[in-house]
Design a protein around this motif. Structure first.
Motif, PDB file in Angstrom:
ATOM      1  N   SER A  79       0.836  -1.202   0.000  1.00 30.99           N
ATOM      2  CA  SER A  79       0.000   0.000   0.000  1.00 30.99           C
ATOM      3  C   SER A  79       0.864   1.242   0.000  1.00 30.99           C
ATOM      4  N   ASP A  80       0.193   2.398  -0.116  1.00 33.66           N
ATOM      5  CA  ASP A  80       0.933   3.663  -0.027  1.00 33.66           C
ATOM      6  C   ASP A  80       1.196   4.030   1.431  1.00 33.66           C
ATOM      7  N   ASP A  81       0.346   3.507   2.341  1.00 35.30           N
ATOM      8  CA  ASP A  81       0.458   3.848   3.756  1.00 35.30           C
ATOM      9  C   ASP A  81      -0.206   2.738   4.572  1.00 35.30           C
ATOM     10  N   LEU A  82       0.337   2.466   5.736  1.00 38.44           N
ATOM     11  CA  LEU A  82      -0.232   1.417   6.575  1.00 38.44           C
ATOM     12  C   LEU A  82      -1.668   1.709   6.980  1.00 38.44           C
ATOM     13  N   ALA A  83      -2.041   2.992   6.999  1.00 41.74           N
ATOM     14  CA  ALA A  83      -3.392   3.367   7.410  1.00 41.74           C
ATOM     15  C   ALA A  83      -4.416   3.186   6.294  1.00 41.74           C
ATOM     16  N   THR A  84      -3.974   2.962   5.068  1.00 43.03           N
ATOM     17  CA  THR A  84      -4.895   2.824   3.944  1.00 43.03           C
ATOM     18  C   THR A  84      -5.522   1.427   3.934  1.00 43.03           C
ATOM     19  N   ALA A  85      -6.840   1.392   3.884  1.00 40.56           N
ATOM     20  CA  ALA A  85      -7.547   0.112   3.866  1.00 40.56           C
ATOM     21  C   ALA A  85      -7.496  -0.502   2.469  1.00 40.56           C
ATOM     22  N   SER A  86      -7.344  -1.804   2.427  1.00 43.42           N
ATOM     23  CA  SER A  86      -7.285  -2.498   1.147  1.00 43.42           C
ATOM     24  C   SER A  86      -8.647  -2.465   0.468  1.00 43.42           C
ATOM     25  N   ARG A  87      -8.634  -2.268  -0.860  1.00 45.63           N
ATOM     26  CA  ARG A  87      -9.872  -2.244  -1.630  1.00 45.63           C
ATOM     27  C   ARG A  87     -10.066  -3.513  -2.450  1.00 45.63           C
ATOM     28  N   VAL A  88      -9.047  -4.335  -2.514  1.00 39.97           N
ATOM     29  CA  VAL A  88      -9.155  -5.552  -3.309  1.00 39.97           C
ATOM     30  C   VAL A  88      -8.265  -6.632  -2.692  1.00 39.97           C
ATOM     31  N   VAL A  89      -8.749  -7.868  -2.724  1.00 37.30           N
ATOM     32  CA  VAL A  89      -7.955  -9.031  -2.330  1.00 37.30           C
ATOM     33  C   VAL A  89      -7.796  -9.908  -3.567  1.00 37.30           C
ATOM     34  N   ILE A  90      -6.560 -10.239  -3.891  1.00 37.41           N
ATOM     35  CA  ILE A  90      -6.280 -11.081  -5.052  1.00 37.41           C
ATOM     36  C   ILE A  90      -5.905 -12.457  -4.525  1.00 37.41           C
ATOM     37  N   ARG A  91      -6.722 -13.428  -4.849  1.00 34.13           N
ATOM     38  CA  ARG A  91      -6.552 -14.787  -4.321  1.00 34.13           C
ATOM     39  C   ARG A  91      -6.604 -15.767  -5.489  1.00 34.13           C
ATOM     40  N   ALA A  92      -5.516 -16.531  -5.664  1.00 33.70           N
ATOM     41  CA  ALA A  92      -5.438 -17.515  -6.741  1.00 33.70           C
ATOM     42  C   ALA A  92      -5.727 -16.877  -8.092  1.00 33.70           C
ATOM     43  N   GLY A  93      -5.229 -15.644  -8.280  1.00 33.37           N
ATOM     44  CA  GLY A  93      -5.395 -14.957  -9.545  1.00 33.37           C
ATOM     45  C   GLY A  93      -6.746 -14.299  -9.746  1.00 33.37           C
ATOM     46  N   ARG A  94      -7.662 -14.444  -8.791  1.00 33.02           N
ATOM     47  CA  ARG A  94      -8.987 -13.848  -8.902  1.00 33.02           C
ATOM     48  C   ARG A  94      -9.092 -12.646  -7.977  1.00 33.02           C
ATOM     49  N   LYS A  95      -9.777 -11.615  -8.445  1.00 24.67           N
ATOM     50  CA  LYS A  95      -9.889 -10.357  -7.716  1.00 24.67           C
ATOM     51  C   LYS A  95     -11.208 -10.313  -6.954  1.00 24.67           C
ATOM     52  N   HIS A  96     -11.112 -10.021  -5.663  1.00 25.03           N
ATOM     53  CA  HIS A  96     -12.284  -9.905  -4.808  1.00 25.03           C
ATOM     54  C   HIS A  96     -12.337  -8.474  -4.295  1.00 25.03           C
ATOM     55  N   PHE A  97     -13.359  -7.724  -4.698  1.00 22.55           N
ATOM     56  CA  PHE A  97     -13.435  -6.313  -4.378  1.00 22.55           C
ATOM     57  C   PHE A  97     -14.092  -6.095  -3.020  1.00 22.55           C
ATOM     58  N   LEU A  98     -13.553  -5.128  -2.298  1.00 22.73           N
ATOM     59  CA  LEU A  98     -14.056  -4.771  -0.983  1.00 22.73           C
ATOM     60  C   LEU A  98     -14.695  -3.393  -1.058  1.00 22.73           C
ATOM     61  N   GLY A  99     -15.347  -3.003   0.024  1.00 19.35           N
ATOM     62  CA  GLY A  99     -15.922  -1.666   0.076  1.00 19.35           C
ATOM     63  C   GLY A  99     -17.256  -1.572  -0.650  1.00 19.35           C
ATOM     64  N   ALA A 100     -17.604  -0.351  -1.034  1.00 18.68           N
ATOM     65  CA  ALA A 100     -18.919  -0.084  -1.614  1.00 18.68           C
ATOM     66  C   ALA A 100     -19.065  -0.755  -2.981  1.00 18.68           C
ATOM     67  N   PRO A 101     -20.180  -1.458  -3.217  1.00 19.50           N
ATOM     68  CA  PRO A 101     -20.398  -2.101  -4.524  1.00 19.50           C
ATOM     69  C   PRO A 101     -20.355  -1.108  -5.680  1.00 19.50           C
ATOM     70  N   SER A 102     -20.695   0.146  -5.431  1.00 14.46           N
ATOM     71  CA  SER A 102     -20.675   1.140  -6.502  1.00 14.46           C
ATOM     72  C   SER A 102     -19.267   1.401  -7.036  1.00 14.46           C
ATOM     73  N   ASP A 103     -18.250   1.032  -6.253  1.00 17.30           N
ATOM     74  CA  ASP A 103     -16.861   1.239  -6.693  1.00 17.30           C
ATOM     75  C   ASP A 103     -16.299   0.047  -7.446  1.00 17.30           C
ATOM     76  N   HIS A 104     -17.004  -1.069  -7.438  1.00 17.07           N
ATOM     77  CA  HIS A 104     -16.428  -2.300  -7.971  1.00 17.07           C
ATOM     78  C   HIS A 104     -16.186  -2.231  -9.474  1.00 17.07           C
ATOM     79  N   ALA A 105     -17.075  -1.613 -10.216  1.00 15.71           N
ATOM     80  CA  ALA A 105     -16.912  -1.531 -11.666  1.00 15.71           C
ATOM     81  C   ALA A 105     -15.652  -0.759 -12.027  1.00 15.71           C
ATOM     82  N   GLU A 106     -15.411   0.341 -11.320  1.00 13.93           N
ATOM     83  CA  GLU A 106     -14.204   1.135 -11.595  1.00 13.93           C
ATOM     84  C   GLU A 106     -12.951   0.352 -11.220  1.00 13.93           C
TER      85      GLU A 106
END
Length: 326
Positions: A79-106
Motif C-alpha cells: 500500500s501507499d500507507d499502513l493506514a490505507t484500507a485495502s480495496r481488493v484481495v487477489i486470491r489464486a489470480g482472482r480479484k475480490h473487491f471490498l468496500g462499496a459495490p458502486s466502486d467495484h466496476a471502476e
C-alpha cells in the motif's frame, strides 16, 4: 556448479508469474494464499509492505530501486500507507473487491489481467513476481531465507531494474518472456546481494561461497554429488591441508564436510524419488553415489526421518505441497 545456482536449478525457481502494479495514493492491495516466494521490485514511487499473517515481522518500506523478497507469508498487503484500507484481495489470480459495490466496476476496469492499475503523475509502480520452488530443494531454499528481506537500491541491481522499467512500459511481441527472464535475474541478484551484503543470518553455506577455498570445495560437491568424495579430495580442491580445510569448512558452513555432502545427497535423492526421476530406491541410491541401497536407506531415514520407499509412496511424508497462484 556453485551452491546457490544448483539450489535454484533443482528447486526449479524460474519463470515467475509476473504482474505490474501501478497505483495512485491512496491505495492498498492484499494478496492471499500466495506461492511460497514472492518478489517485489519498486520501479517508481514508494510503498509499504506488511505481512498480514506475520504480525511479528516489521512492515517493509520500499523506495524506488528497492527489492523485497517474501518467503514467510501467504497473505500480505502492499500500500501507499499502513493506514490505507485495502480495496481488493487477489486470491489464486482472482480479484475480490471490498468496500462499496458502486466502486467495484471502476476497480475492475483498472485491474487488468497483467497490470493492476493505470499510470500517470504521482503513481507508484511495482513489479511483482511469484515463484513456487519445488521439492526438497525448494524447501531447503525457503528455509534459508527470512520472512521478508529488503535489498536497498544499489548499482548491481539497479542496471537490471532500469531494463525492467523500460521493458515494462512496452507492449511488444515477446514482452512476457522478457519480463519473466528479467525478474528471474533480479531474484538471483537480490538473493546474492541480500546474503552477501546485508548479513542475513542464513543460509550458513552462502557465506562460505565468498571464501575462495571453501567455495571451490562446495562447487565440487554440487557439480558431482555422486562422486565418492573424501575430506582429503575436497581439501585438495580447496588448496588446503586436510585438518585446516575440515576446521574452516565446519566454521563457515556449520557442518563437517561429509555431513554436508550427505545432507545434499539426500536432498537430491528426495526430489528424484518424489518427482519420479528415480523409479526405484536403488536407482536413487546410485544417482547420489550409493552402490548399496541398504546403506542409502539408512542414511536417508537418518536425515529425512522416513524411509525412501515411504517418501516416494506417501507425498505427505515430504511435507505440504507447494502452492501456486497461476
Amino acid at each position: 556448479m556453485d551452491a546457490l545456482s544448483d539450489l535454484l536449478r533443482r528447486s526449479r525457481t524460474s519463470d515467475a508469474d509476473v504482474r505490474q502494479l501501478i497505483q495512485h495514493p491512496p491505495w492498498a492491495m492484499t494478496f492471499d494464499r500466495t506461492p511460497p516466494l514472492t518478489l517485489f521490485a519498486a520501479l517508481g514511487g514508494r510503498a509499504v509492505l506488511r505481512l498480514d499473517d506475520r504480525p511479528d515481522v516489521e512492515p517493509c518500506d520500499l523506495a524506488p530501486g528497492d527489492i523485497a523478497v517474501v518467503t514467510g507469508s501467504s497473505r500480505h498487503t502492499v500500500s501507499d500507507d499502513l493506514a490505507t484500507a485495502s480495496r481488493v484481495v487477489i486470491r489464486a489470480g482472482r480479484k475480490h473487491f471490498l468496500g462499496a459495490p458502486s466502486d467495484h466496476a471502476e476497480l475492475a476496469r483498472l485491474l487488468a489481467p497483467r497490470t493492476y492499475g493505470a499510470g500517470g503523475p504521482g503513481a507508484t509502480t511495482l513489479v511483482r513476481g511469484t515463484y513456487a520452488p519445488q521439492g526438497d530443494a525448494g524447501r531447503r531454499l525457503l528455509s534459508a531465507l527470512p520472512p521478508v528481506a529488503r535489498v536497498p537500491a544499489n548499482p548491481r541491481t539497479g542496471a537490471a531494474l532500469d531494463l525492467l522499467t523500460a521493458e515494462a512500459a512496452l507492449d511488444e511481441p515477446g514482452q512476457d518472456a522478457v519480463l519473466h527472464r528479467l525478474l528471474d535475474l533480479i531474484l538471483v541478484l537480490a538473493l546474492r546481494e541480500g546474503c552477501a551484503r546485508l548479513g542475513l543470518e542464513r543460509p550458513t553455506w552462502y557465506h562460505a561461497l565468498s571464501d575462495p577455498a571453501i567455495g571451490a570445495a562446495l562447487e565440487q560437491v554440487h557439480t558431482d554429488p555422486a562422486h565418492r568424495w573424501t575430506v582429503a579430495e575436497l581439501a585438495a580442491a580447496a588448496g588446503m591441508s586436510r585438518a585446516a580445510f575440515a576446521a574452516r569448512f565446519a566454521e563457515l558452513v556449520g557442518q563437517p564436510p561429509l555431513t554436508y555432502l550427505t545432507d545434499w545427497r539426500m536432498t537430491v535423492a528426495a526430489d528424484l524419488l518424489r518427482d519420479g526421476s528415480a523409479t526405484t530406491v536403488a536407482a536413487a541410491a546410485r544417482a547420489v553415489g550409493y552402490q548399496d541401497a541398504f546403506a542409502f536407506s539408512v542414511a536417508f531415514k537418518r536425515v529425512k526421518g522416513v524411509s525412501p520407499s515411504r517418501w516416494s509412496r506417501e507425498p505427505e511424508a515430504a511435507g505440504p505441497p507447494v502452492l501456486s497462484d497461476r
